[in-house]
Motif scaffolding. Structure first.
Motif, mmCIF file in Angstrom:
data_model
loop_
_atom_site.group_PDB
_atom_site.id
_atom_site.type_symbol
_atom_site.label_atom_id
_atom_site.label_comp_id
_atom_site.label_asym_id
_atom_site.label_seq_id
_atom_site.Cartn_x
_atom_site.Cartn_y
_atom_site.Cartn_z
ATOM 1 N N GLU A 1 -29.991 -48.142 66.839
ATOM 2 C CA GLU A 1 -31.103 -47.565 67.797
ATOM 3 C C GLU A 1 -32.145 -48.669 67.785
ATOM 4 O O GLU A 1 -32.712 -48.677 68.649
ATOM 5 C CB GLU A 1 -31.389 -46.210 66.762
ATOM 6 N N GLY A 2 -32.674 -49.052 66.634
ATOM 7 C CA GLY A 2 -33.595 -49.971 66.705
ATOM 8 C C GLY A 2 -33.665 -51.546 66.496
ATOM 9 O O GLY A 2 -32.622 -51.950 65.872
ATOM 10 N N GLN A 3 -34.523 -52.326 67.020
ATOM 11 C CA GLN A 3 -34.430 -53.789 66.633
ATOM 12 C C GLN A 3 -34.469 -54.290 65.302
ATOM 13 O O GLN A 3 -33.683 -55.244 65.215
ATOM 14 C CB GLN A 3 -35.559 -54.417 67.536
ATOM 15 N N VAL B 1 -20.055 -44.282 63.340
ATOM 16 C CA VAL B 1 -20.341 -44.756 62.052
ATOM 17 C C VAL B 1 -20.870 -43.753 61.197
ATOM 18 O O VAL B 1 -22.209 -43.242 61.384
ATOM 19 C CB VAL B 1 -20.947 -45.685 61.794
ATOM 20 N N PRO B 2 -20.460 -42.954 60.289
ATOM 21 C CA PRO B 2 -20.941 -41.879 59.402
ATOM 22 C C PRO B 2 -22.141 -42.412 58.441
ATOM 23 O O PRO B 2 -21.440 -43.493 57.843
ATOM 24 C CB PRO B 2 -20.099 -41.115 58.605
ATOM 25 N N ILE B 3 -23.200 -42.203 58.528
ATOM 26 C CA ILE B 3 -24.243 -42.772 57.663
ATOM 27 C C ILE B 3 -25.036 -41.661 56.800
ATOM 28 O O ILE B 3 -25.198 -40.656 57.310
ATOM 29 C CB ILE B 3 -25.724 -43.453 58.524
ATOM 30 N N PRO B 4 -25.114 -41.937 55.627
ATOM 31 C CA PRO B 4 -25.575 -41.097 54.903
ATOM 32 C C PRO B 4 -26.706 -40.409 55.470
ATOM 33 O O PRO B 4 -27.700 -41.194 55.762
ATOM 34 C CB PRO B 4 -25.857 -41.501 53.389
ATOM 35 N N ASP B 5 -27.042 -38.825 55.063
ATOM 36 C CA ASP B 5 -28.297 -38.383 55.531
ATOM 37 C C ASP B 5 -29.720 -39.018 54.890
ATOM 38 O O ASP B 5 -29.747 -39.553 53.928
ATOM 39 C CB ASP B 5 -28.383 -36.900 55.019
ATOM 40 N N ALA C 1 -29.211 -53.193 70.046
ATOM 41 C CA ALA C 1 -29.919 -52.068 69.743
ATOM 42 C C ALA C 1 -30.174 -51.460 71.138
ATOM 43 O O ALA C 1 -30.559 -52.255 72.047
ATOM 44 C CB ALA C 1 -30.952 -52.529 69.029
ATOM 45 N N THR C 2 -30.216 -50.321 71.242
ATOM 46 C CA THR C 2 -30.625 -49.413 72.412
ATOM 47 C C THR C 2 -32.224 -49.281 72.387
ATOM 48 O O THR C 2 -32.867 -48.574 73.221
ATOM 49 C CB THR C 2 -29.961 -48.131 72.725
ATOM 50 N N MET C 3 -32.805 -49.592 71.301
ATOM 51 C CA MET C 3 -34.152 -49.394 71.083
ATOM 52 C C MET C 3 -34.620 -47.964 71.419
ATOM 53 O O MET C 3 -35.725 -47.659 71.896
ATOM 54 C CB MET C 3 -35.086 -50.239 71.874
ATOM 55 N N TYR D 1 -26.016 -45.084 64.111
ATOM 56 C CA TYR D 1 -27.399 -44.596 64.366
ATOM 57 C C TYR D 1 -27.804 -43.981 62.920
ATOM 58 O O TYR D 1 -26.989 -44.149 61.831
ATOM 59 C CB TYR D 1 -27.622 -43.595 65.356
ATOM 60 N N ASP D 2 -29.004 -43.680 62.880
ATOM 61 C CA ASP D 2 -29.668 -43.132 61.465
ATOM 62 C C ASP D 2 -28.880 -41.938 61.094
ATOM 63 O O ASP D 2 -28.118 -41.400 61.742
ATOM 64 C CB ASP D 2 -31.071 -42.792 61.640
#
Length: 601
Positions: free
Chosen positions: A272-274, A342-346, A290-292, A315-316
């Motif tokens: 998502e972010g730079q 991609v699964p990212i932990p909460d 990144a899609t910013m 993403y987050d």
């Protein structure tokens, strides 16, 4: 001698010789050699069966699915969203050629190009200004340096990405005015804004600044981050300008392009972010963009497809909870990309995990799941499956997703997972799924063989014959060698251009090269594309093709005689004198005999 675009013809020939179309296109699409041509899924429309053909010998491409075609210059025009001379300059730079000076632009285009060049210089000088601020020794820069150090970024990484700082709101306008830039240009560049009193100020005032760089290493905009806590607007991007359109931009695309030159890219990670992109890059995951924070767009999907066919969305950790419309990821799938999430932990960000351990982040990548699996994973977080009512709602929502699966085998696999998760029998789930009603969806790709039906379907017999004859002449079919194009009854402007080109080549004893016609005909010429469609498979080869060519020539000759017969009949009806009628009748008799001879031949 110059071509239709005003550039020396010899220069264009050399440019195209040095920029082999297969080599250039490989930088944008994955080509696979089959038979005499190269094939790929078309970059201009969504398809699963490759119908985009690249003819290396004649140096042109043609899609038998959507009908687009062109030479290497036109391809670069389309992929880089530029004009003819822009594509020429890109290709010339690629092979270190100098474009000859000349007035290639219209007055309006020249003015636009001049404006763009000024804006590029303003953005470049602004980026240098911010970078110099960061290492100026000014105590106001300390908090930015501390933040960068706290995020674990090395000086090498900071320099590579051009990070900088805005220390106040007034220094940048003063600096750029001293450089000689006009007020209007500064406002149009997006780096300067104006307040209600008409005073100019730094649009990224008092922020950590990330330059946004395009695929040609041009700074096109900035993203600034406030370090202090603010109610809103922690990040601020340059507003839309002539150079910057966030819907068509991916952060770090410039370094991704350099990476592709060094080695093949199997997959591209979307964050998502730079800051996520920079941290992952430093951790060794250089295949990241990144899609910013913006929603995915079709233009971004098309841009990514130039570099890979596989996308990993990273993403987050709260992505599934905060962004219910996971279906937006289908934009990437519609562009023909293999998409996995991609699964990212909460509560975690990709850069947090990468800073903790590159191996840990790699493990997350290894667990990436197809979009449909992730959609099930995402909706599960909204329900408490220990509660009967929640479980029923979850099952109803999940079955809608399962029914959208592309194949029976995937549906079966997902239903089994749903069975194991809910305790409901497989057969009960399957029966309930059959009753689920879905919104109408686009039809699947038709196989290539079915796409390419009769090229002249819906056209008259004469046009069908002319297309086949011109195709046979263009692609040097041996049975077409003796026919002179001057014999053809041509009225269509495209047919006339093609025939004149073939005639000139034959008179000079030069090889007929279909790719040269792209400089003479308008872009996306429907009639020319229909003729190119006939160069698929064995349509122009063999006994059947030769017989059809002979029949086509016969059709046109009969058509010409029939027109003369009709003309004579009309003249005979108007004639009043006997002598005139006898002469017309004699001519009419000769035409009828000629018609009979053609029919018998």
């Amino acid at each position: 001698m110059s071509n239709a675009k005003g550039i020396d013809a010899e220069f264009m020939r050399t440019l195209k010789q040095k920029n082999d179309i297969v080599e250039v296109l490989r930088g944008y699409v994955a080509l696979d050699r089959k038979g005499g041509n190269y094939w790929a899924c078309c970059p201009f429309h969504h398809e699963k069966t490759p119908s985009f053909s690249v003819n290396e010998g004649d140096q042109f491409y043609h899609c038998f699915g959507c009908g687009v075609s062109g030479d290497v210059v036109r391809f670069v025009q389309e992929m880089e969203s530029t004009d003819f001379i822009g594509a020429v300059r890109i290709l010339a730079a690629r092979v270190k050629m100098t474009v000859p000076e000349g007035d290639y632009d219209t007055e309006e285009a020249a003015k636009k190009r001049k404006k763009r060049d000024v804006l590029v210089k303003i953005l470049r000088d602004t980026a240098r200004f911010y970078l110099n601020n960061l290492y100026s020794g000014d105590e106001r820069a300390d908090k930015y340096l501390q933040y960068i150090a706290g995020r674990g970024l090395s000086p090498t990484t900071v320099k590579k990405f051009g990070l900088g700082a805005s220390l106040d709101y007034n220094s940048l306008p003063d600096y750029l005015f001293k450089k000689g830039y006009a007020r209007e240009d500064l406002l149009d560049s997006g780096v300067i804004s104006v307040n209600e009193r008409g005073r100019l100020y730094d649009a990224q005032g008092e922020r950590l600044v990330f330059p946004i760089i395009n695929a040609f290493d041009e700074v096109v905009g900035f993203s600034g981050r406030k370090l202090e806590k603010v109610k809103f607007g922690k990040y601020k991007n340059t507003s839309g300008t002539m150079l910057y359109d966030k819907s068509k931009t991916l952060y770090n695309i410039n370094l991704l392009k350099k990476l592709k030159r060094e080695k093949p890219i199997n997959e591209v990670i979307f964050v998502e972010g730079q800051m996520d992109a920079i941290t992952l890059y430093q951790a060794g995951f250089q295949n990241v963009v990144a899609t910013m924070g913006t929603a995915l767009t079709k233009d971004q999907a098309r841009l990514a497809k130039r570099y890979t066919d596989k996308i990993l969305i990273s993403y987050d950790g709260d992505f599934a909870g905060q962004k219910a419309d996971v279906r937006s990821l289908d934009i990437l799938k519609e562009a023909g990309l293999d998409v996995r999430v991609v699964p990212i932990p909460d509560g975690k960000d990709p850069d947090e995990i990468a800073r903790e351990s590159a191996e840990l982040y790699q493990k997350c990548l290894d667990e990436a799941m197809p979009v449909i699996d992730y959609r099930l994973h995402a909706i599960e977080r909204g329900y408490d499956l220990s509660k009967t009512e929640d479980k029923r709602k979850y099952v109803a929502a999940a079955l809608k997703i399962v029914k959208e699966a592309e194949s029976e085998s995937v549906r079966e696999e997902l239903l089994k997972k749903l069975r194991d998760k809910t305790g409901i029998t497989y057969h009960a789930l399957e029966r309930d799924m059959q009753n689920v009603k879905l919104e109408p969806t686009q039809t699947e790709d038709v196989p290539l063989q079915e796409k390419i039906s009769e090229v002249a379907s819906g056209t008259d017999k004469k046009q069908k014959a002319l297309r086949f004859i011109l195709a046979a002449k263009l692609f040097s079919a041996p049975y077409a060698k003796t026919l002179l194009v001057t014999e053809l009854p041509l009225r269509d402007a495209t047919h006339i251009v093609i025939a004149n080109y073939i005639r000139n080549c034959e008179q000079k004893g030069e090889r007929v090269r279909p790719s040269e016609l792209f400089e003479l005909l308008d872009e996306n010429c429907v009639e020319f594309n229909a003729i190119l469609d006939l160069n698929y498979g064995d349509k122009l080869a063999g006994e059947i093709a030769e017989r059809f060519f002979t029949d086509s020539v016969k059709t046109l000759r009969l058509e010409a005689v029939e027109e003369e017969v009709a003309k004579c009949n009309a003249e005979y009806a108007r004639a009043t004198e006997e002598k005139e009628r006898r002469e017309i009748a004699k001519k009419l008799g000769e035409l009828i005999q000629k018609r009979n001879r053609i029919k018998k031949s």
